[in-house]
Design a protein around this motif. Structure first.
Motif, PDB file in Angstrom:
ATOM      1  N   TRP A   1      59.600   8.246 -83.068  1.00 13.58           N
ATOM      2  CA  TRP A   1      58.217   9.140 -83.057  1.00 13.58           C
ATOM      3  C   TRP A   1      57.244   8.420 -83.186  1.00 13.58           C
ATOM      4  O   TRP A   1      56.162   8.690 -82.049  1.00 13.58           O
ATOM      5  N   VAL A   2      56.929   7.175 -83.891  1.00 21.22           N
ATOM      6  CA  VAL A   2      55.785   6.276 -83.625  1.00 21.22           C
ATOM      7  C   VAL A   2      55.744   5.533 -82.422  1.00 21.22           C
ATOM      8  O   VAL A   2      54.641   5.152 -82.025  1.00 21.22           O
ATOM      9  N   ILE A   3      56.861   5.092 -81.918  1.00 21.12           N
ATOM     10  CA  ILE A   3      57.089   4.261 -80.836  1.00 21.12           C
ATOM     11  C   ILE A   3      56.813   5.067 -79.467  1.00 21.12           C
ATOM     12  O   ILE A   3      56.288   4.774 -78.515  1.00 21.12           O
ATOM     13  N   PHE A   4      57.386   6.356 -79.331  1.00 20.26           N
ATOM     14  CA  PHE A   4      57.330   6.779 -78.059  1.00 20.26           C
ATOM     15  C   PHE A   4      56.789   8.441 -78.122  1.00 20.26           C
ATOM     16  O   PHE A   4      56.837   9.164 -77.244  1.00 20.26           O
ATOM     17  N   PHE A   5      56.037   8.759 -78.998  1.00 17.34           N
ATOM     18  CA  PHE A   5      55.484   9.983 -79.220  1.00 17.34           C
ATOM     19  C   PHE A   5      54.452  10.496 -77.907  1.00 17.34           C
ATOM     20  O   PHE A   5      54.433  11.523 -77.696  1.00 17.34           O
ATOM     21  N   ASP A   6      54.119   9.526 -77.453  1.00 24.35           N
ATOM     22  CA  ASP A   6      52.991   9.819 -76.259  1.00 24.35           C
ATOM     23  C   ASP A   6      53.743   9.511 -74.774  1.00 24.35           C
ATOM     24  O   ASP A   6      53.106   9.986 -73.809  1.00 24.35           O
ATOM     25  N   GLU A   7      54.987   8.932 -75.024  1.00 26.67           N
ATOM     26  CA  GLU A   7      55.699   8.842 -73.510  1.00 26.67           C
ATOM     27  C   GLU A   7      56.818   9.722 -73.272  1.00 26.67           C
ATOM     28  O   GLU A   7      57.215   9.814 -72.143  1.00 26.67           O
ATOM     29  N   VAL A   8      57.393  10.038 -74.230  1.00 27.69           N
ATOM     30  CA  VAL A   8      58.810  10.831 -74.112  1.00 27.69           C
ATOM     31  C   VAL A   8      58.695  12.050 -74.849  1.00 27.69           C
ATOM     32  O   VAL A   8      58.592  12.155 -75.947  1.00 27.69           O
ATOM     33  N   GLU A   9      58.952  13.016 -73.795  1.00 31.22           N
ATOM     34  CA  GLU A   9      58.884  14.413 -74.368  1.00 31.22           C
ATOM     35  C   GLU A   9      59.704  14.775 -75.679  1.00 31.22           C
ATOM     36  O   GLU A   9      59.320  15.581 -76.443  1.00 31.22           O
ATOM     37  N   ALA A  10      60.928  14.227 -75.893  1.00 31.51           N
ATOM     38  CA  ALA A  10      61.717  14.592 -76.800  1.00 31.51           C
ATOM     39  C   ALA A  10      61.417  13.796 -78.123  1.00 31.51           C
ATOM     40  O   ALA A  10      61.958  14.395 -79.068  1.00 31.51           O
ATOM     41  N   PHE A  11      60.307  13.089 -78.029  1.00 31.97           N
ATOM     42  CA  PHE A  11      59.805  12.266 -79.490  1.00 31.97           C
ATOM     43  C   PHE A  11      58.403  12.864 -79.584  1.00 31.97           C
ATOM     44  O   PHE A  11      57.547  12.136 -80.291  1.00 31.97           O
ATOM     45  N   ARG A  12      58.099  14.022 -78.887  1.00 30.25           N
ATOM     46  CA  ARG A  12      56.415  14.157 -79.158  1.00 30.25           C
ATOM     47  C   ARG A  12      56.030  14.764 -80.451  1.00 30.25           C
ATOM     48  O   ARG A  12      55.097  14.586 -81.014  1.00 30.25           O
ATOM     49  N   THR A  13      57.092  15.408 -81.232  1.00 29.41           N
ATOM     50  CA  THR A  13      56.781  15.828 -82.585  1.00 29.41           C
ATOM     51  C   THR A  13      57.850  15.265 -83.478  1.00 29.41           C
ATOM     52  O   THR A  13      58.950  14.858 -82.949  1.00 29.41           O
ATOM     53  N   ILE A  14      57.711  15.293 -84.813  1.00 29.30           N
ATOM     54  CA  ILE A  14      58.795  14.738 -85.851  1.00 29.30           C
ATOM     55  C   ILE A  14      59.936  15.707 -85.638  1.00 29.30           C
ATOM     56  O   ILE A  14      61.023  14.990 -85.820  1.00 29.30           O
TER      57      ILE A  14
ATOM     58  N   VAL B   1      66.174  11.301 -71.179  1.00 34.39           N
ATOM     59  CA  VAL B   1      64.941  11.680 -71.858  1.00 34.39           C
ATOM     60  C   VAL B   1      63.786  10.410 -71.863  1.00 34.39           C
ATOM     61  O   VAL B   1      62.716  10.816 -71.953  1.00 34.39           O
ATOM     62  N   PHE B   2      64.347   9.121 -71.502  1.00 35.70           N
ATOM     63  CA  PHE B   2      63.590   8.227 -71.406  1.00 35.70           C
ATOM     64  C   PHE B   2      63.221   8.043 -70.009  1.00 35.70           C
ATOM     65  O   PHE B   2      64.158   7.942 -69.000  1.00 35.70           O
ATOM     66  N   PRO B   3      61.855   7.987 -69.847  1.00 36.86           N
ATOM     67  CA  PRO B   3      61.534   7.436 -68.217  1.00 36.86           C
ATOM     68  C   PRO B   3      61.869   6.232 -67.692  1.00 36.86           C
ATOM     69  O   PRO B   3      62.475   5.419 -68.611  1.00 36.86           O
ATOM     70  N   GLU B   4      61.806   6.014 -66.546  1.00 33.75           N
ATOM     71  CA  GLU B   4      62.233   4.673 -66.085  1.00 33.75           C
ATOM     72  C   GLU B   4      61.307   3.409 -66.563  1.00 33.75           C
ATOM     73  O   GLU B   4      61.908   2.242 -66.959  1.00 33.75           O
ATOM     74  N   GLU B   5      60.130   3.728 -66.819  1.00 36.03           N
ATOM     75  CA  GLU B   5      59.145   2.548 -67.658  1.00 36.03           C
ATOM     76  C   GLU B   5      59.365   2.202 -68.776  1.00 36.03           C
ATOM     77  O   GLU B   5      59.038   1.157 -69.233  1.00 36.03           O
ATOM     78  N   THR B   6      60.186   2.995 -69.629  1.00 36.04           N
ATOM     79  CA  THR B   6      60.524   2.832 -71.196  1.00 36.04           C
ATOM     80  C   THR B   6      61.813   2.304 -70.997  1.00 36.04           C
ATOM     81  O   THR B   6      62.698   3.012 -71.662  1.00 36.04           O
TER      82      THR B   6
END
Length: 158
Positions: free
Chosen positions: A28-41, A60-65
């Motif tokens: 959540w700390v690493i991907f909260f703004d990039e990945v929708e699956a980790f937007r909230t805890i 769930v991970f975009p290509e850039e991550t």
């Protein structure tokens, strides 16, 4: 017996939940703004739990991550090996504790069947197997009654 097994697995469940929660917090700390699956805890916890039980979805991970995919692969291997190792250790310790009690109960049961059910007056040596298996001795009944001296010998020997 089931109570003891549940009591033995409870530390494993607590460690599992703590490990998943800690990993979900890291994701959540690493991907909260990039990945929708980790937007909230909560979403992060659910996604990591899905990863832990084998439902790994790299889409769930975009290509850039690209790091997310590699971190997830490491998480799956580490969680599988470490949690399986913890569960085996807990169950083997509990098995060692329970096996002595179980052996005592089993030997007590066998003793009761062997000595209290074996010498029933009128049957003598015919009752030599525990209750559900004594029907297998039906083939020995004719030989038992044909040899009267053997019958008395069997009754005295038992």
């Amino acid at each position: 017996m089931i109570y003891l097994i549940i009591k033995a697995i409870l530390p494993f469940i607590i460690i599992l939940i703590f490990t998943i929660f800690a990993t979900a917090t890291i994701y959540w700390v690493i991907f909260f703004d990039e990945v929708e699956a980790f937007r909230t805890i909560q979403l992060s916890f659910r996604t990591i739990f899905d990863f832990s039980i084998g439902n790994v979805d790299f889409s769930v991970f975009p290509e850039e991550t690209g790091a997310g995919m590699w971190i997830t692969i490491v998480w799956v291997f580490v969680s599988t090996i470490s949690l399986l190792n913890i569960m085996i250790a807990l169950l083997s310790n509990e098995f060692e504790d329970v096996i002595s009690t179980t052996n005592a109960y089993y030997l007590s049961f066998v003793h009761n069947i062997w000595y209290y059910n074996r010498h029933i007056p009128g049957y003598g040596g015919i009752v030599s197997l525990p209750t559900p298996l004594n029907c297998l001795l039906i083939s020995a009944v004719p030989f038992y009654f044909l040899n009267f001296e053997g019958k008395y010998f069997i009754d005295r020997a038992l």
